[in-house]
Motif scaffolding. Structure first.
Motif, PDB file in Angstrom:
ATOM      1  N   UNK A 643       0.948  -1.296   0.406  1.00 49.58           N
ATOM      2  CA  UNK A 643      -0.195   0.292   0.129  1.00 49.58           C
ATOM      3  C   UNK A 643       0.953   1.402   0.175  1.00 49.58           C
ATOM      4  N   UNK A 644       1.826   1.435   0.458  1.00 50.68           N
ATOM      5  CA  UNK A 644       2.504   2.136   0.757  1.00 50.68           C
ATOM      6  C   UNK A 644       3.638   2.577  -0.932  1.00 50.68           C
ATOM      7  N   UNK A 645       2.599   3.026  -1.569  1.00 54.67           N
ATOM      8  CA  UNK A 645       2.665   3.877  -2.690  1.00 54.67           C
ATOM      9  C   UNK A 645       3.879   4.931  -2.780  1.00 54.67           C
ATOM     10  N   UNK A 646       3.744   5.459  -2.175  1.00 55.78           N
ATOM     11  CA  UNK A 646       4.401   6.438  -2.545  1.00 55.78           C
ATOM     12  C   UNK A 646       5.726   6.195  -1.828  1.00 55.78           C
ATOM     13  N   UNK A 647       6.480   5.675  -1.897  1.00 55.35           N
ATOM     14  CA  UNK A 647       7.832   5.430  -1.086  1.00 55.35           C
ATOM     15  C   UNK A 647       8.980   4.879  -2.415  1.00 55.35           C
ATOM     16  N   UNK A 648       8.548   5.389  -3.549  1.00 54.68           N
ATOM     17  CA  UNK A 648       8.817   4.950  -4.968  1.00 54.68           C
ATOM     18  C   UNK A 648      10.039   3.611  -4.414  1.00 54.68           C
ATOM     19  N   UNK A 649       9.145   2.408  -4.861  1.00 55.91           N
ATOM     20  CA  UNK A 649       9.653   0.935  -4.753  1.00 55.91           C
ATOM     21  C   UNK A 649       9.243   0.597  -6.253  1.00 55.91           C
ATOM     22  N   UNK A 650       8.868   0.791  -6.648  1.00 56.86           N
ATOM     23  CA  UNK A 650       9.026   0.812  -8.371  1.00 56.86           C
ATOM     24  C   UNK A 650       8.143   1.686  -8.900  1.00 56.86           C
ATOM     25  N   UNK A 651       8.222   1.390 -10.454  1.00 57.29           N
ATOM     26  CA  UNK A 651       8.545   2.278 -11.732  1.00 57.29           C
ATOM     27  C   UNK A 651       9.394   3.198 -11.846  1.00 57.29           C
TER      28      UNK A 651
END
Length: 829
Positions: A643-651
């Motif tokens: 759910x931590x979409x703001x940590x920049x773990x992917x993309x």
């Protein structure tokens, strides 16, 4: 004549009481030589003295570990009184500090101790209090909550001493230590009336109960009630030395009570002591006040230290004011003339006292940056003592309880931050936030000053983001992974306050359930906010706009997913914030969104949870929001980062093109891969995880050795249940719940139900075996549960027979013979 039965019973009970009292005194006197010798006293010494005095051990029920600590305090009071320690200067406190270090830590609490708030004063703090009291030979002294007498054990020459204590056992010990004192057992909060007939004291020394009142039970303001009663009882010009809870200070929460109680007196000294009750089994901070009952003036600056040894270098003893005799109240003067308005109150009310506001400017939080990371402290097991690795604060103090982090995390320094938060100066000067908590505010602001690489738009379907040149830049988030007790709520409040003071007056606090509203308000008001700043979303219906110009909107995870027709809470929130929202969205207990990615459950594959999906959608629709995740289980499972979409773990600019690739890859690596992710996040300044240290915690291992007969009983029934377990597996095959050849589950719901019934029956059975270990009881319990377990299996077998009958009915005799199926599964089981 009938025998007088009742007096004999009373005599027997009195004998028992006196026997226990004699044992108390005997145990205390056995400890006196140890206290005088300078030897370190251990739990073993206590146990030996108690066993000898009571004629048996605590395992036999003769005494308890809590009682042994009570006796230790009694012996300590006797030792100090017999030593005639003369306190003339603060240098005389050093031997007392040495004495405290030789005492064992009180690791056991009783229900009675908690109920009566029986936490005695450490003798080193008592010595400081006694010096600050500046006892005079003509003093009439009162201690309203005397306990075991440790606070006044070092009392010098005086005229009279009155001790008050509710607990009868402690009152009996006080008589033994202070034979010349008068001892009573009244409620300390009512002493002004209950002791009205005796001489008023010129000196009061007190350590009241902090949060329990007689007749009220739990009472947040118990200490304030006791302090007010003592001040009323004190003679004008007299002195009061009080040990008060840490919250009694000029904070936002207690300012009105603090200023009201101390309005007409003079505070000579105000001290805040941290970690000075460790030997008494608690790490709470306390405040010590020296108050003279004279017309008031502004309280002095608070002196804060972490030990008595550091404190005594900074203190001064103030001269005593002359105590004044009580003056009789002047009789009211009435006009001699006749007035038709006699009943009307004509005298003008006294003007209300004016109190100048305490200066509390908003200032930048000053800290120094470390080009070279702070050195690691000594490792203990798999933990390192925590220290901010890249910054040091000029004024902030240590955390009230020592913090640690894992060796893997501690070996990675955080980056050098560039963000400087702005907070009220009292937040730092009065140490409302520790250095570790201020570090969170710094690094959260540091993370929020960055954006995730690329520009995105929310997917029209699902919870993902799609790369788009005309999309929005999404602000990075910060993950606070502190464990229980590190103050996550206070840190969330501090991060919101930092942004609040910069003009971002709309913020969102998402939490687990509605009752946590009061916890959020407590943390917010502790830093200077108002109760009304935090409002629950339940104040507004789902189909009406939120009418809150500025404030912190408190939302629960179940509420976040609420829908009603065309209306939803998610839509209601985003309409309140607006698309240009830049405030804080704090996801407290963020693991409540952990099911957003779905996964494999006990009953097979499952879809993502609605509250997790709504939490991600809220983040996706507000790209400028400052997202703060707070959870102690952030790096324990991959779903707790999905759910931590703001940590920049992917993309873009990462090793994983999307969330699905990230989850599948990290899940294969297990907990080791999760640890690497956490280390990388800390290295980029997006993650922080500390936990409370267990330094100083003591425990005893209690072993129960089983007899050969008990082992045989347990093994016999374990073998019996193993047979039943095997038969249940066979029954599951016969009923087509599982496939015996491929060992595959054909009906996961039926299998889970059967296993649940079986395991609950087995657990209840073995629980009784372990609790009783008495052969007749075990046999009876075994028969009952064995029959219950067999009934579960036989139900499955009966179902298997009916299924086989239906299937075999459709076969010809030749086909049946070819299958060679045993038609009597019940007999086989």
């Amino acid at each position: 004549m009938l025998p007088r039965v009742q007096p004999r019973r009373r005599s027997q009970m009195t004998d028992l009481f006196h026997a226990a009292k004699r044992a108390d005194h005997e145990a205390a006197r056995q400890l006196l030589p140890l206290l005088s010798s300078g030897e370190t006293i251990t739990r073993r010494h206590l146990n030996q003295a108690m066993t000898a005095a009571y004629g048996g051990s605590d395992a036999e029920g003769r005494w308890t570990q809590r009682e042994s600590f009570e006796i230790l305090e009694h012996a300590l009071a006797l030792h100090i009184r017999a030593s005639n320690l003369a306190l003339t200067s603060f240098d005389d406190v050093r031997p007392i500090i040495s004495l405290v270090t030789r005492l064992p830590t009180q690791t056991v609490r009783s229900e009675e101790q908690i109920e009566w708030q029986q936490f005695s004063t450490p003798v080193d703090i008592a010595a400081v209090a006694m010096l600050l009291a500046n006892v005079q030979p003509d003093d009439v002294i009162l201690e309203p909550s005397a306990g075991n007498g440790l606070l006044v054990a070092q009392l010098g020459a005086h005229l009279a001493l009155h001790l008050n204590e509710l607990d009868p056992a402690r009152r009996g010990r006080l008589v033994d230590v202070f034979p010349a004192a008068s001892v009573t057992g009244h409620d300390g909060a009512t002493l002004n009336s209950s002791l009205a007939a005796i001489e008023r004291p010129t000196l009061i020394i007190m350590n009241p109960p902090f949060s329990r009142s007689l007749g009220r039970g739990a009472d947040d303001f118990a200490a304030v009630r006791h302090l007010q009663a003592a001040l009323r009882r004190l003679r004008p010009g007299g002195r009061l030395v009080a040990i008060m809870p840490d919250w009694f200070g000029p904070s936002a929460r207690m300012r009105d009570q603090y200023e009201t109680v101390l309005r007409d007196v003079t505070v000579r000294t105000a001290i805040r002591l941290e970690k000075c009750y460790l030997k008494h089994g608690t790490s709470i901070a306390v405040r010590l006040f020296v108050i003279d009952k004279l017309p008031g003036k502004a309280p002095p600056a608070i002196i804060q230290r972490s030990s008595v040894a550091e404190l005594i270098e900074t203190l001064n003893i103030h001269e005593r004011a002359p105590a004044r005799a009580d003056l009789p109240a002047a009789a009211p003067r009435r006009s001699s003339g006749v007035s038709m308005f006699r009943a009307v109150k004509s005298n003008r009310p006294a003007p209300r006292a004016y109190h100048a506001p305490v200066r509390n400017h908003v200032l930048p939080v000053e800290y120094a940056k470390l080009e070279t990371p702070a050195p690691l402290l000594d490792q203990t097991g798999v933990y390192l003592p925590y220290r901010p690795s890249r910054i040091t604060f000029d004024k902030a103090g240590d955390h009230p309880t020592a913090l640690v982090e894992s060796v893997a995390m501690g070996s990675i320094p955080a980056p050098i931050p560039g963000y400087v938060p702005n907070l009220p100066e009292r937040t730092v000067a009065e140490r409302l936030l520790s250095a570790s908590q201020l570090e969170t505010v710094v690094y959260a602001g540091h993370a929020w000053s960055q954006t995730i690489p690329g520009r995105f738009k929310p997917n029209k379907e699902g919870v993902g983001l799609t790369l788009a040149e005309d999309g929005d830049a999404y602000r990075k988030g910060f993950f606070l992974g502190d464990g229980t007790g590190a103050g996550k709520g206070r840190q969330i409040a501090a991060c919101i306050l930092d942004n609040w003071l910069q003009g971002r007056r709309r913020n969102i606090w998402v939490t687990k359930n509605a009752p946590l509203l009061e916890d959020a308000r407590r943390d917010w008001t502790a830093l200077g906010g108002l109760n009304g700043d935090i409002q629950p979303i339940s104040n507004w219906k789902i189909d009406e706009p939120i009418k809150l110009d500025q404030g912190v909107l408190l939302v629960t995870y179940p509420t976040l997913r609420s829908l009603r027709g065309d209306h939803s809470r998610l839509k209601q929130i985003t309409e309140w914030t607006g698309s240009d929202f830049e405030g804080v969205i704090a996801f407290d207990e963020a693991h409540e969104m952990g099911g957003v990615a779905g996964g494999e459950g006990a009953l097979g594959a499952k879809e993502g949870s609605q509250q997790g999906i709504c939490g991600v959608l809220l983040q996706n629709q507000l790209p400028g929001a400052r997202v703060l995740y707070a959870s102690a289980t952030g790096a324990s499972d991959i779903n707790n980062l999905a759910y931590a979409v703001r940590l920049g773990l992917w993309g873009p600019e990462t090793a994983f093109p999307d969330r699905e690739q990230f989850i599948s890859s990290i899940r294969k690596g297990g907990i080791a891969a999760m640890e690497l992710v956490a280390r990388d996040l800390k290295a980029t300044g997006l993650y922080m995880a500390r936990a409370l240290s267990f330094a100083g915690v003591e425990y005893d291992i209690l072993r129960h050795e089983l007899t050969p007969a008990q082992i045989e009983i347990y093994d016999t029934y374990a073998d019996a249940w193993s047979i039943i377990h095997q038969n249940m597996e066979k029954a599951l095959e016969l009923t087509a719940v599982v496939d015996g050849l491929e060992n595959a589950t054909l009906n996961s719901g039926a299998k889970a139900s059967a296993r649940s019934r079986f395991e609950s029956t087995k657990q209840r059975f073995f629980g009784q075996v372990l609790l009783s270990m008495k052969l007749p009881t075990v046999i009876a319990a075994a028969q009952h549960h064995l029959e219950s377990g067999q009934s579960v299996v036989m139900q499955l077998v009966t179902t298997a027979e009916s299924i086989l009958d239906r299937r075999l009915g459709a076969l010809s005799p030749d086909e049946r013979a070819d299958l060679e199926i045993d038609l009597s599964p019940r007999e086989a089981i």
